[in-house]
Design an enzyme around this catalytic site. Structure first.
Site, PDB file in Angstrom:
ATOM      1  CB  CYS A 218      -0.947  -0.013   1.291  1.00  0.00           C
ATOM      2  SG  CYS A 218      -1.767   1.490   1.447  1.00  0.00           S
TER       3      CYS A 218
ATOM      4  CB  CYS B  42      -2.171   4.455   4.132  1.00  0.00           C
ATOM      5  SG  CYS B  42      -3.651   3.964   3.568  1.00  0.00           S
ATOM      6  CB  SER B  43       0.145   0.879   6.274  1.00  0.00           C
ATOM      7  OG  SER B  43       1.298   1.788   6.376  1.00  0.00           O
ATOM      8  CB  CYS B  44      -4.537  -0.650   2.563  1.00  0.00           C
ATOM      9  SG  CYS B  44      -5.157   0.888   2.977  1.00  0.00           S
TER      10      CYS B  44
END
Lengths: 221, 219
Positions: free
Chosen positions: A120, A123-125
């Site tokens: 991701c 962000c950090s999905c």
């Protein structure tokens, strides 16, 4: 150039500065979080037991062992694998997993010709219901920046050298779809039970930075 | 916004350091921040897009210096003030200011399993058919909105092919600013690695990016 510090490095530094063998002074965010939680509790906005329940769920119940069950079943049961690749959300729900940060799932299959890698960049999905919370490296600037431009270099750092003729597909989770990589089963595991197979499947293999090794010979697919 | 959070393809962003047997949380405070963010999110005063955008608004140098959960803490603190859960004074002193309590009840412990299992689905229904079909060539538009967007810089202006139609989803560019969900079709678009990065990329490699219809033009 120096690496961008993250909590682990900070932790080590603080360990040297403040850890006198017994009690470790809380770092600044620790104090701020304690104060914030206490304020929200006093205002009736959070129930500390609900916070405990949320932490407990992700520390003990929800993690990569869930995803490993999904993958192992896909390896054993071709009809299930077909459902997983067509409608991952429904197939994963069959196994009892779903919900927060896995409301909409996509499964991508590794084959002898194609290797999949998930990132991701914005962000950090990450697919919580099947993999739990993401590791620090997955959320790091280094991984997020490089996975799309230099996936083979990133994989090499994880010890995975892919043959040039294999196609690398990087999946950037920019929307509310969460990705699960279905790795290839390692050679010589056809006789193993679903439960035994599940014990071989690692988190890293389901993100796509590793392959699953044969437990007997260490062989890769 | 063209922020530092939009990292795809950047150089010099540090090394990747996998940790053996990594714990879920490295510090108790990280676990508490995680839980408070989820519990406060349950009030529904903001949404996932607003919450992401709040973290994007952290000044770039600070954003890069902070750890992941420090960014969560910073974003949450801003949201709590913006939405009237806390005053800046309360946030600064840690002491509640006497006044009317908010009426909304806190998420109770017995609702947590349902909260996790239900999640917060972003799929919506729509009567309009998808504008693009699998196999169709598209170009990502060169959009540079000052607000929130999920169109990464590294695909803007690049040509790709629709791989699949995911369905209709809440549009982050409006939802993040609480200006409505404006649902749109979302597509998985395949970009050839060389289209994105030129000759340094391996010819057959590709990057798949999930893009809303409004981010795309037909080719």
């Amino acid at each position: 150039m120096t690496d961008i510090p993250h909590s682990r490095e900070q932790d080590r530094d603080q360990g040297q500065d403040h850890d006198h063998g017994k009690q470790r002074l809380p770092s600044d965010p620790a104090l701020r979080v304690m104060a914030l939680e206490s304020l929200l509790v006093q205002k009736g906005l959070v129930d500390p037991q609900a916070l405990d329940a949320l932490v407990e769920a992700y520390e003990h119940r929800i993690g990569p062992h869930n995803g490993a069950k999904v993958v192992a079943r896909a390896w054993k049961d071709p009809a299930y694998k077909a459902r997983l690749l067509t409608d991952a959300t429904a197939a994963i729900a069959e196994m009892g997993f779903g919900g927060l940060q896995g409301e909409h799932m996509v499964a991508v299959e590794n084959t002898p010709a194609v290797h999949n890698l998930v990132v991701c960049t914005l962000c950090s999905c990450y697919p919580y219901p099947v993999l739990g919370l993401p590791p620090v490296w997955y959320k790091s600037a280094g991984y997020r920046s490089r996975a799309v431009i230099d996936p083979r270099g990133v994989l090499r750092e994880f010890g995975l050298e892919l043959p040039a003729e294999m196609q690398v597909r990087v999946w950037d989770s920019t929307a509310e779809l969460r990705y699960l990589v279905v790795p290839q089963p390692p050679p010589g595991t056809e006789h193993m039970s679903e439960e035994q197979l599940a014990s071989l499947v690692t988190r890293d293999a389901m993100i796509g930075v590793a392959l699953v090794r044969s437990p007997a010979t260490g062989e890769l697919p | 916004m063209n922020g530092v959070h939009d990292m795809g393809g950047m150089h010099g962003m540090g090394s990747i350091q996998p940790e053996e047997n990594e714990p879920v949380f490295h510090h108790r405070w990280e676990a508490r921040v995680f839980a408070v963010v989820r519990a406060m999110g349950a009030f529904g005063r903001w949404n996932i897009d607003a919450s992401r955008h709040q973290r994007e608004l952290i000044p770039a140098a600070e954003q890069l210096r902070m750890s992941y959960y420090e960014r969560w803490l910073a974003g949450l603190s801003q949201l709590l003030v913006r939405h009237g859960f806390l005053s800046t004074q309360e946030l600064a002193t840690g002491k509640p200011v006497p006044g009317p309590m908010m009426l909304a009840p806190a998420l109770p412990a017995d609702k947590v399993p349902g909260f996790i299992a239900g999640g917060s689905p972003a799929a919506r229904t729509s009567n309009s058919p998808p504008r693009f079909r699998p196999g169709q060539r598209v170009r990502a538009r060169n959009l540079n909105p000052i607000g929130h967007t999920r169109l990464p810089r590294y695909v803007r202006g690049k040509a790709g092919m629709v791989d699949r139609v995911h369905g209709v989803f809440v549009f982050p560019d409006t939802n993040a600013h609480l200006r409505g969900e404006s649902p749109q079709h979302v597509y998985s678009v395949r970009f050839e690695a060389q289209e994105l990065w030129g000759d340094v990329a391996v010819p057959r490699d590709a990057v798949y990016v999930d893009l809303w219809e409004g981010y795309l033009d037909a080719l």
